[in-house]
Write a protein that holds these residues in place. Sequence first.
Motif, PDB file in Angstrom:
ATOM      1  N   LYS A 125       0.835  -1.215   0.000  1.00  0.00           N
ATOM      2  CA  LYS A 125       0.000   0.000   0.000  1.00  0.00           C
ATOM      3  C   LYS A 125       0.863   1.256   0.000  1.00  0.00           C
ATOM      4  O   LYS A 125       0.571   2.217  -0.700  1.00  0.00           O
ATOM      5  CB  LYS A 125      -0.938   0.010   1.214  1.00  0.00           C
ATOM      6  N   VAL A 126       1.924   1.245   0.794  1.00  0.00           N
ATOM      7  CA  VAL A 126       2.843   2.382   0.817  1.00  0.00           C
ATOM      8  C   VAL A 126       3.479   2.558  -0.557  1.00  0.00           C
ATOM      9  O   VAL A 126       3.563   3.673  -1.088  1.00  0.00           O
ATOM     10  CB  VAL A 126       3.929   2.208   1.906  1.00  0.00           C
ATOM     11  N   HIS A 127       3.916   1.464  -1.151  1.00  0.00           N
ATOM     12  CA  HIS A 127       4.526   1.527  -2.482  1.00  0.00           C
ATOM     13  C   HIS A 127       3.557   2.142  -3.492  1.00  0.00           C
ATOM     14  O   HIS A 127       3.928   3.041  -4.254  1.00  0.00           O
ATOM     15  CB  HIS A 127       4.951   0.133  -2.948  1.00  0.00           C
ATOM     16  N   LEU A 128       2.317   1.669  -3.509  1.00  0.00           N
ATOM     17  CA  LEU A 128       1.335   2.179  -4.465  1.00  0.00           C
ATOM     18  C   LEU A 128       1.018   3.648  -4.220  1.00  0.00           C
ATOM     19  O   LEU A 128       0.852   4.421  -5.179  1.00  0.00           O
ATOM     20  CB  LEU A 128       0.059   1.332  -4.415  1.00  0.00           C
ATOM     21  N   ALA A 129       0.953   4.065  -2.952  1.00  0.00           N
ATOM     22  CA  ALA A 129       0.685   5.469  -2.638  1.00  0.00           C
ATOM     23  C   ALA A 129       1.819   6.366  -3.117  1.00  0.00           C
ATOM     24  O   ALA A 129       1.582   7.429  -3.710  1.00  0.00           O
ATOM     25  CB  ALA A 129       0.462   5.636  -1.136  1.00  0.00           C
ATOM     26  N   VAL A 130       3.057   5.944  -2.877  1.00  0.00           N
ATOM     27  CA  VAL A 130       4.210   6.732  -3.324  1.00  0.00           C
ATOM     28  C   VAL A 130       4.253   6.771  -4.848  1.00  0.00           C
ATOM     29  O   VAL A 130       4.512   7.814  -5.459  1.00  0.00           O
ATOM     30  CB  VAL A 130       5.520   6.166  -2.743  1.00  0.00           C
ATOM     31  N   GLN A 131       3.974   5.645  -5.471  1.00  0.00           N
ATOM     32  CA  GLN A 131       3.972   5.580  -6.936  1.00  0.00           C
ATOM     33  C   GLN A 131       2.922   6.533  -7.512  1.00  0.00           C
ATOM     34  O   GLN A 131       3.183   7.256  -8.467  1.00  0.00           O
ATOM     35  CB  GLN A 131       3.691   4.152  -7.375  1.00  0.00           C
ATOM     36  N   LYS A 132       1.738   6.555  -6.909  1.00  0.00           N
ATOM     37  CA  LYS A 132       0.657   7.432  -7.373  1.00  0.00           C
ATOM     38  C   LYS A 132       1.035   8.903  -7.205  1.00  0.00           C
ATOM     39  O   LYS A 132       0.757   9.728  -8.071  1.00  0.00           O
ATOM     40  CB  LYS A 132      -0.620   7.124  -6.582  1.00  0.00           C
ATOM     41  N   GLU A 133       1.681   9.204  -6.100  1.00  0.00           N
ATOM     42  CA  GLU A 133       2.105  10.576  -5.815  1.00  0.00           C
ATOM     43  C   GLU A 133       3.233  10.998  -6.757  1.00  0.00           C
ATOM     44  O   GLU A 133       3.386  12.160  -7.080  1.00  0.00           O
ATOM     45  CB  GLU A 133       2.568  10.639  -4.362  1.00  0.00           C
ATOM     46  N   GLY A 134       4.027  10.047  -7.169  1.00  0.00           N
ATOM     47  CA  GLY A 134       5.139  10.324  -8.078  1.00  0.00           C
ATOM     48  C   GLY A 134       6.472  10.281  -7.372  1.00  0.00           C
ATOM     49  O   GLY A 134       6.619  10.850  -6.293  1.00  0.00           O
ATOM     50  N   TYR A 135       7.403   9.591  -7.973  1.00  0.00           N
ATOM     51  CA  TYR A 135       8.744   9.489  -7.405  1.00  0.00           C
ATOM     52  C   TYR A 135       9.487  10.796  -7.643  1.00  0.00           C
ATOM     53  O   TYR A 135       9.369  11.404  -8.697  1.00  0.00           O
ATOM     54  CB  TYR A 135       9.518   8.336  -8.048  1.00  0.00           C
ATOM     55  N   VAL A 136      10.249  11.240  -6.658  1.00  0.00           N
ATOM     56  CA  VAL A 136      11.002  12.488  -6.804  1.00  0.00           C
ATOM     57  C   VAL A 136      12.436  12.227  -7.271  1.00  0.00           C
ATOM     58  O   VAL A 136      13.140  13.160  -7.627  1.00  0.00           O
ATOM     59  CB  VAL A 136      11.026  13.303  -5.480  1.00  0.00           C
ATOM     60  N   GLN A 137      12.846  10.999  -7.275  1.00  0.00           N
ATOM     61  CA  GLN A 137      14.177  10.671  -7.790  1.00  0.00           C
ATOM     62  C   GLN A 137      14.154   9.270  -8.376  1.00  0.00           C
ATOM     63  O   GLN A 137      13.280   8.476  -8.062  1.00  0.00           O
ATOM     64  CB  GLN A 137      15.239  10.779  -6.704  1.00  0.00           C
ATOM     65  N   ASN A 138      15.109   9.007  -9.221  1.00  0.00           N
ATOM     66  CA  ASN A 138      15.154   7.695  -9.867  1.00  0.00           C
ATOM     67  C   ASN A 138      16.181   6.772  -9.221  1.00  0.00           C
ATOM     68  O   ASN A 138      16.581   5.788  -9.809  1.00  0.00           O
ATOM     69  CB  ASN A 138      15.442   7.849 -11.362  1.00  0.00           C
TER      70      ASN A 138
END
Length: 165
Positions: free
Chosen positions: A114-127
């Motif tokens: 769930k945390v992964h999906l939430a961060v993914q939806k919000e957008g990664y700030v670095q690669n």
Amino acid sequence: MAQSIYSNYPPELSAAQQKFLVTAVKDWAIHNGLAVRPGPTVVPEGGNPNGVLATNAPVTLFPSPFPRTCFTEATALQEVYNKLYASITCNEEWLGEIVKGLIEVDDFVANLWKVHLAVQKEGYVQNLALGLYRSDYMAHVSPTGDTALKQVEFNTISSSFGGLS
């Protein structure tokens, strides 16, 4: 039967030597940040009202002997394992299918996903990503005396004591 090179290991200590060594190791551990908060079995209820007490993290006075051939093999394997594990984490489609089968039976994995999906939806700030992997090994000695390396555990979460090493 030939005498093992470990016949006299660990060395026998007098009571005074043992007391000195234990005190020195505990002091070194605390002075170098190798500390943890003691559990309720160590400090009785009410004995640490402000939660400020600490004790040394578990240590050993004498390391367990480990065959150099097994150590060398584990070191070589770890680079390959790290690449494999990193590749798995980058294959989100495959990993998502695996996680779907675990969500109903493992709350910890479900919450991490769930945390992964939430961060993914919000957008990664670095690669960039960092993987902290810990593999635990044991040396297996067969009845014939042959020694083999056995991986007994792999951790991606429980890697906290790596920094204390």
